[in-house]
Design an enzyme around this catalytic site. Structure first.
Site, PDB file in Angstrom:
ATOM      1  N   ALA B  18       0.570  -1.126  -0.126  1.00  0.00           N
ATOM      2  CA  ALA B  18       0.331   0.410   0.040  1.00  0.00           C
ATOM      3  C   ALA B  18       1.218   1.128   0.153  1.00  0.00           C
ATOM      4  O   ALA B  18       0.900   2.198  -0.736  1.00  0.00           O
ATOM      5  CB  ALA B  18      -0.846  -0.060   1.047  1.00  0.00           C
ATOM      6  N   ARG B 111       4.847 -12.537  -3.294  1.00  0.00           N
ATOM      7  CA  ARG B 111       4.409 -11.192  -2.976  1.00  0.00           C
ATOM      8  C   ARG B 111       5.546 -10.885  -3.511  1.00  0.00           C
ATOM      9  O   ARG B 111       5.770  -9.424  -3.172  1.00  0.00           O
ATOM     10  CB  ARG B 111       4.616 -11.470  -1.588  1.00  0.00           C
ATOM     11  N   TYR B 218      -1.211 -22.931  -6.029  1.00  0.00           N
ATOM     12  CA  TYR B 218      -1.828 -22.443  -6.982  1.00  0.00           C
ATOM     13  C   TYR B 218       0.848 -22.611  -7.584  1.00  0.00           C
ATOM     14  O   TYR B 218       1.172 -22.847  -6.663  1.00  0.00           O
ATOM     15  CB  TYR B 218      -1.480 -20.578  -7.303  1.00  0.00           C
ATOM     16  N   ASP B 295      -3.702  -1.645   4.140  1.00  0.00           N
ATOM     17  CA  ASP B 295      -4.317  -2.706   5.243  1.00  0.00           C
ATOM     18  C   ASP B 295      -4.539  -1.867   6.463  1.00  0.00           C
ATOM     19  O   ASP B 295      -5.472  -2.276   7.202  1.00  0.00           O
ATOM     20  CB  ASP B 295      -3.559  -4.235   6.068  1.00  0.00           C
TER      21      ASP B 295
END
Lengths: 415, 415
Positions: B18, B111, B218, B295
């Protein structure tokens, strides 16, 4: 045997729907049939009853559907609503495509009306009907079956049909189980439909689904009566109390429901409380010359509205099983009863077990809260009218275990 | 002010997704941006991340989608299976019609890879990045906002973006709430894909849904790594124990699952246990010259895989809100920051609150048992591929609260 009260081809124990239907079916095969009932008069308690096409097809094959339609109501739709929001979740139009697919109409009828139709048919067909008879014991393993009554009388028959319901005494011969209490209690009521009755409620079977409760409403007697059933989980039963499911709990159970539901509670007769029971499915309904039929064999919760329907199916399948074996071109072969009963049992048991189990889960899905309610509502709303995927196994023609539409090798007695 | 460390247009507190996205967005508007991060180096812990089209559209508008596609994987399908039976419940093909409808691909990416792409973009765009800075207090109501650090330094800015995550310190200025523990714990792991890896697992995002547990799997890094996440409800947390969610509970939680799921547990790194938290939605993220983002503003459970996605949406909406007000044709109007933040807040709050709430319910629906599981499975199975009714609000273009695909009145700084 000095106390021999009657000797007959078939003795039916119990004069409810299953007993009358079984008596009629075997009488139509050509048997001498005696039906004994513990009550001093024939009759039915309770209010409305839903006859799905799988049951009205059986009435049709016996030539009784017209009578049912004369007094019953054909609802336009089955409608499910969320009881908290009132939102419609799904509907099934039960005329048109539905009726065509299943070969008979969906009919709602007063229990006492259907009972009377079956009773009159038995009378007209020549079934011997005897009241005030409490059968306490049966012998089923000889050449003749015998039933011993509380008064010390004996009824002798080639075969005995045990149609003594949920609390069946005769079931003890094949199973040591008992009724299973669902913790749910029902109140029922029928009130005259007046000008004040909301018009929206007069054409459909409407089911309101709420957390731990539901309410069913539909018209009866050509739209003169409004039938209401309220079913809720009893907190005092869950606490283990002996007196449970009182009117206080009835009111409390519906307190979060929409006004239409709360208003409908006023239509209930609060004098009789109906605890809801079923039993676990069993595989064997037959012992020698005796077979269980109806609730005695497979009592079920009411969520699929199939109790009476499955009793009618039982009778029709038994009719065909006996017709093929017992009622031969050369006359009655009494020795074939055991085979006929076994075929009846084998044909029916898987289907009725599925109805019993599905009724439980179906009922559970009506009473959910929280995320399960969200899922239930989404699932119901995703279903389109005339989507028959959940109905075919139960209402469909020629489903395994369901009776044929036309009697097999029928030798119908002309009425 | 002798301890003034830096004076800048915008100070971003926190160097996660963010913070980087917010810094990049406002730098692209033309602001001088300083980003401070408490850790001694920039980086991301954790494993894979799902970038739905609503997020990859944001990367596209910033010119970063190609980089993500270079290192990420475009799965062929999202597949849901019942963890107990292995049965497939529903699938969504995420190429073709899905990608066309939503204007960008579904990408799974490590990530740390997405973090690096954003970090490099910030560096190239000229964001000042500072490590080892712990902001303890901010003043947001003057003409200039100020951040005070643990070392006694002061950062001065026209506006402050608080991107300090789930455990946000700066959120205390607008809300007195705390993180909500979901009682669920995650373990994650990435292992190299070898010849022994079941081929069926290499093309899709597969989610196994079980009672009180689920498992997601995945491929990552162009199919070199297999990413696995196992999430389960911790019985010891529910008992109130301080040490909860250990590896013993992990194994026990999946004991009734199909072999494919139990095998997949071997791929988890058991050294780190991730307790799953969110917070309740709040309406106000802005205090004077400070706004929460990501968040810090709206931490959510991971079930919709939208944590990073919503942070990217935040940044893009903030970019447009500021572009229209702060970054005018006549230059920067610092006095307009409060309006810009309010617009950002008003545009975003309802949408992110819906994502927060839906993630909770969606997660609940993954973990149900009993009749709720029956309903969930029926609902999922009733859904056809490319039925977008449940996806449009989240992935759709031009949904209320989602960013425009092209920056509003953009004055992009040439990199």
């Amino acid at each position: 045997m000095s106390n021999l009260k009657a000797s007959t081809d078939v003795l039916v124990v119990g004069g409810g729907m299953a007993g009358l239907a079984g008596a009629l079916a075997l009488r139509e095969n050509g048997a001498d049939v005696t039906l004994v009932e513990v009550a001093p008069a024939f009759g039915e308690v309770g209010a409305g009853l839903q006859m799905a096409p799988n049951a009205s097809r059986v009435l049709k094959r016996w030539g009784l559907l017209e009578k049912a339609l004369e007094i019953g109501v054909q609802p336009k739709h089955l409608v499910f609503r969320d009881a908290i929001t009132g939102e419609e979740l799904t509907r099934q139009t039960v005329g048109g495509e539905f009726e065509e697919r299943y070969g008979a109409p969906y009919v709602v009828i007063h229990r006492s009306d259907l009972h009377r139709i079956l009773l009159e048919a038995c009378q007209e067909a020549g079934v011997t009907l005897v009241n005030d008879v409490l059968v306490q014991k049966v012998e089923t393993d000889g050449d003749r079956a015998r039933a011993y009554t509380a008064k010390g009388e004996v009824f002798e028959a080639d075969a005995i049909l045990a149609a003594d319901g949920l609390k069946s005494t005769l079931r003890a011969i094949v199973a040591s189980d008992g009724p299973v209490n669902s913790a749910y209690v029902a109140y029922r009521g029928t009130v005259p439909i007046t000008e004040e009755t909301p018009a929206a409620d007069l054409e459909d079977v409407i089911v309101y689904l709420g957390p731990n409760c539901h309410l069913v409403q539909y018209p009866l007697r050509k739209g003169q009566l409004l039938n209401t059933v309220a079913v809720f989980k009893s907190p005092s039963f869950e606490r283990g109390e002996e007196q449970y499911g009182g009117v206080d709990e009835l009111q409390a159970a519906y307190k979060d429901c929409v006004p239409a539901v709360q208003e409908a509670l006023k239509n209930l007769a609060t004098g009789i409380r109906w605890p809801m029971y079923d039993r676990n499915p069993i595989e064997t309904w037959v012992s020698g010359r005796m077979a269980l039929i109806g609730d005695a064999a497979h009592p079920m919760l009411q969520y699929l509205a199939q109790g009476a329907c499955q009793a009618l199916e039982d009778a029709a399948v038994l009719q065909d099983a006996a017709s093929n074996r017992v009622f031969t071109a050369e006359g009655i072969d009494a020795g074939a009863w055991e085979d006929a009963f076994r075929e009846f049992n084998e044909t029916r048991a898987a289907r009725t077990a599925r109805v019993q189990r599905t009724a439980r889960i179906w009922g559970e899905s009506w009473h959910v809260d929280g995320v399960a309610r969200v899922l239930r509502n989404m699932l119901f709303k995703s279903r389109g009218d005339n989507n028959f995927q959940y109905n075919d196994w139960l209402y469909g023609r020629n489903e395994p275990g369901a009776p044929a539409e036309v009697p097999a090798g029928a030798k119908l007695v002309e009425a």
